[in-house]
Design a protein around this motif. Structure first.
Motif, PDB file in Angstrom:
ATOM      1  N   LEU A  67       7.074  10.272 -11.479  1.00  0.00           N
ATOM      2  CA  LEU A  67       7.126   8.807 -11.407  1.00  0.00           C
ATOM      3  C   LEU A  67       7.178   8.361  -9.956  1.00  0.00           C
ATOM      4  O   LEU A  67       7.917   8.930  -9.153  1.00  0.00           O
ATOM      5  N   PHE A  68       6.374   7.360  -9.615  1.00  0.00           N
ATOM      6  CA  PHE A  68       6.472   6.812  -8.254  1.00  0.00           C
ATOM      7  C   PHE A  68       6.273   5.311  -8.308  1.00  0.00           C
ATOM      8  O   PHE A  68       5.850   4.759  -9.330  1.00  0.00           O
ATOM      9  N   THR A  69       6.582   4.646  -7.206  1.00  0.00           N
ATOM     10  CA  THR A  69       6.325   3.217  -7.142  1.00  0.00           C
ATOM     11  C   THR A  69       5.273   2.938  -6.083  1.00  0.00           C
ATOM     12  O   THR A  69       5.224   3.606  -5.049  1.00  0.00           O
ATOM     13  N   ARG A  70       4.406   1.981  -6.381  1.00  0.00           N
ATOM     14  CA  ARG A  70       3.386   1.548  -5.423  1.00  0.00           C
ATOM     15  C   ARG A  70       3.710   0.107  -5.035  1.00  0.00           C
ATOM     16  O   ARG A  70       4.041  -0.712  -5.893  1.00  0.00           O
ATOM     17  N   VAL A  71       3.611  -0.162  -3.742  1.00  0.00           N
ATOM     18  CA  VAL A  71       4.032  -1.457  -3.198  1.00  0.00           C
ATOM     19  C   VAL A  71       2.790  -2.327  -2.989  1.00  0.00           C
ATOM     20  O   VAL A  71       1.779  -1.836  -2.490  1.00  0.00           O
ATOM     21  N   TYR A  77       6.410  -4.468  -6.808  1.00  0.00           N
ATOM     22  CA  TYR A  77       6.403  -3.025  -7.062  1.00  0.00           C
ATOM     23  C   TYR A  77       5.799  -2.718  -8.432  1.00  0.00           C
ATOM     24  O   TYR A  77       6.098  -3.408  -9.407  1.00  0.00           O
ATOM     25  N   CYS A  78       4.987  -1.671  -8.472  1.00  0.00           N
ATOM     26  CA  CYS A  78       4.520  -1.152  -9.757  1.00  0.00           C
ATOM     27  C   CYS A  78       5.080   0.257  -9.900  1.00  0.00           C
ATOM     28  O   CYS A  78       5.012   1.045  -8.949  1.00  0.00           O
ATOM     29  N   GLY A 111       0.805  -1.223   0.000  1.00  0.00           N
ATOM     30  CA  GLY A 111       0.000   0.000   0.000  1.00  0.00           C
ATOM     31  C   GLY A 111       0.836   1.270   0.000  1.00  0.00           C
ATOM     32  O   GLY A 111       0.321   2.345  -0.330  1.00  0.00           O
ATOM     33  N   ASP A 112       2.117   1.164   0.353  1.00  0.00           N
ATOM     34  CA  ASP A 112       2.966   2.362   0.375  1.00  0.00           C
ATOM     35  C   ASP A 112       3.248   2.856  -1.043  1.00  0.00           C
ATOM     36  O   ASP A 112       3.222   2.085  -1.999  1.00  0.00           O
ATOM     37  N   GLU A 113       3.558   4.143  -1.119  1.00  0.00           N
ATOM     38  CA  GLU A 113       4.017   4.732  -2.378  1.00  0.00           C
ATOM     39  C   GLU A 113       5.308   5.485  -2.093  1.00  0.00           C
ATOM     40  O   GLU A 113       5.478   6.032  -1.011  1.00  0.00           O
ATOM     41  N   TYR A 114       6.207   5.497  -3.080  1.00  0.00           N
ATOM     42  CA  TYR A 114       7.477   6.184  -2.874  1.00  0.00           C
ATOM     43  C   TYR A 114       7.870   6.897  -4.176  1.00  0.00           C
ATOM     44  O   TYR A 114       7.831   6.286  -5.242  1.00  0.00           O
ATOM     45  N   PRO A 115       8.252   8.190  -4.095  1.00  0.00           N
ATOM     46  CA  PRO A 115       8.595   8.922  -5.324  1.00  0.00           C
ATOM     47  C   PRO A 115       9.927   8.471  -5.917  1.00  0.00           C
ATOM     48  O   PRO A 115      10.888   8.230  -5.181  1.00  0.00           O
ATOM     49  N   ILE A 116       9.968   8.361  -7.248  1.00  0.00           N
ATOM     50  CA  ILE A 116      11.197   7.991  -7.954  1.00  0.00           C
ATOM     51  C   ILE A 116      11.752   9.206  -8.701  1.00  0.00           C
ATOM     52  O   ILE A 116      12.934   9.513  -8.623  1.00  0.00           O
ATOM     53  N   LYS A 117      10.882   9.864  -9.455  1.00  0.00           N
ATOM     54  CA  LYS A 117      11.221  11.094 -10.184  1.00  0.00           C
ATOM     55  C   LYS A 117      10.002  11.998 -10.019  1.00  0.00           C
ATOM     56  O   LYS A 117       8.952  11.520  -9.583  1.00  0.00           O
ATOM     57  N   PRO A 118      10.090  13.272 -10.428  1.00  0.00           N
ATOM     58  CA  PRO A 118       8.933  14.159 -10.220  1.00  0.00           C
ATOM     59  C   PRO A 118       7.630  13.588 -10.788  1.00  0.00           C
ATOM     60  O   PRO A 118       6.572  13.762 -10.204  1.00  0.00           O
TER      61      PRO A 118
END
Ligand SMILES: [Zn+2]
Ligand SMILES: [Zn+2]
Length: 282
Positions: A126-130, A142-143, A117-124
């Motif tokens: 782009l992010f990843t969802r767990v 990861y998506c 359920g977490d999300e983490y930013p990769i680029k402005p």
């Protein structure tokens, strides 16, 4: 000099480089997205990538973490960011600290514990969802999702100056849109991932399929991996344009795997399949 002969795949503008053999090593990097799914034994080609997304703690997926960090430090790069299931942050930090003592230099690391359920930013943009997988305690997939803004249909016909005027008035003329680019399942037994829309719609799916022989269904179950029969049932429910298979074994030759996939999947699904280890550079 690269440390490995990695597989190389290009889908439109996206490059995928990696190596994945069950029990030996799994690492799948996408340089344009600046992510590396699992780290394997940290082949040299993935060292410049800033985000390592670890799915679980098994040696074949995570052994290279300390080398990745120390090599980045050695070549003057930042430590980057390592996402890891939150229950594994402490043991990983212990290993990194122990390597630092062996090495005589403290190894700096930016470890981020994640859970489903977490999300983490990769680029402005782009992010990843767990999301959760079924393999070991806390294991995740990861998506990577692109964020775009799309103009609301009622404003689609406006001229540039009209848009500027509406914005000046503080009117929201667009709405956020999520484009799932790639989903990486890591190691997992069968889960009905079609419940998650962003996985169904990911342009690229990277999925394990470890066992192929009919009599190996029990072994797949015991090791919490996917058997070809489950893989076929899973991809049947998904819409991904490209499906990359990882975590194959040396036990079953590639041509056998290809033949069995052809028999188990519809011709349309089979045409979307890429076997990662088939694309190894000589
Ligand atoms: Zn594995
Ligand atoms: Zn594993």
């Amino acid at each position: 000099m690269p440390s490995h002969n990695l597989a190389y795949i290009k889908i439109d503008e996206l490059e995928i480089i990696g190596y994945s053999v069950a029990g030996e090593e799994t690492v799948v990097a996408m340089p344009q997205l600046d992510v590396c799914f699992d780290v394997g034994k940290a082949p040299d080609q993935i060292i410049p990538i800033n985000h390592v997304l670890l799915t679980h703690g098994h040696m074949d997926h995570a052994a290279g973490v300390a080398y990745y960090l120390s090599h980045r430090n050695f070549s003057g790069q930042s430590p980057g960011t390592i996402l890891i299931p939150e229950n594994l942050v402490d043991p990983l930090r212990d290993i990194i600290d122990a390597w630092g003592r062996l090495d005589g230099n403290k190894i700096s690391a930016n470890l981020v514990g994640v859970k489903a359920g977490d999300e983490y930013p990769i680029k402005p943009n782009l992010f990843t969802r767990v999301f959760p997988t079924k393999h070991s305690r806390g294991s995740v997939g990861y998506c990577v999702i692109e964020k775009r803004k799309k103009i609301k249909p009622e404003y689609a016909q406006l001229t540039g100056s009209q848009i500027v005027e509406l914005k000046r008035q503080g009117i929201e003329i667009d709405y956020p849109l999520e484009i799932p680019i790639v989903t990486y399942l890591g190691d997992t037994q069968y889960v009905d991932f079609s419940q998650l829309k962003y996985i169904v719609e990911s342009k690229v799916l990277i999925a394990e399929c470890t066992f192929y022989d009919a009599e190996h269904a029990d072994r797949a179950q015991a090791g919490k991996h996917m058997h070809i029969s489950e893989f076929a049932a899973l991809v049947d429910k998904l819409q991904n344009e490209h499906i990359i298979i990882t975590h194959t074994t040396q036990r079953t030759p590639m041509r056998e795997i290809r033949k069995m996939l052809k028999e188990s999947l519809s011709p349309e699904k089979f045409s979307r399949i890429i076997l990662l280890m088939d694309k190894r550079q000589k």
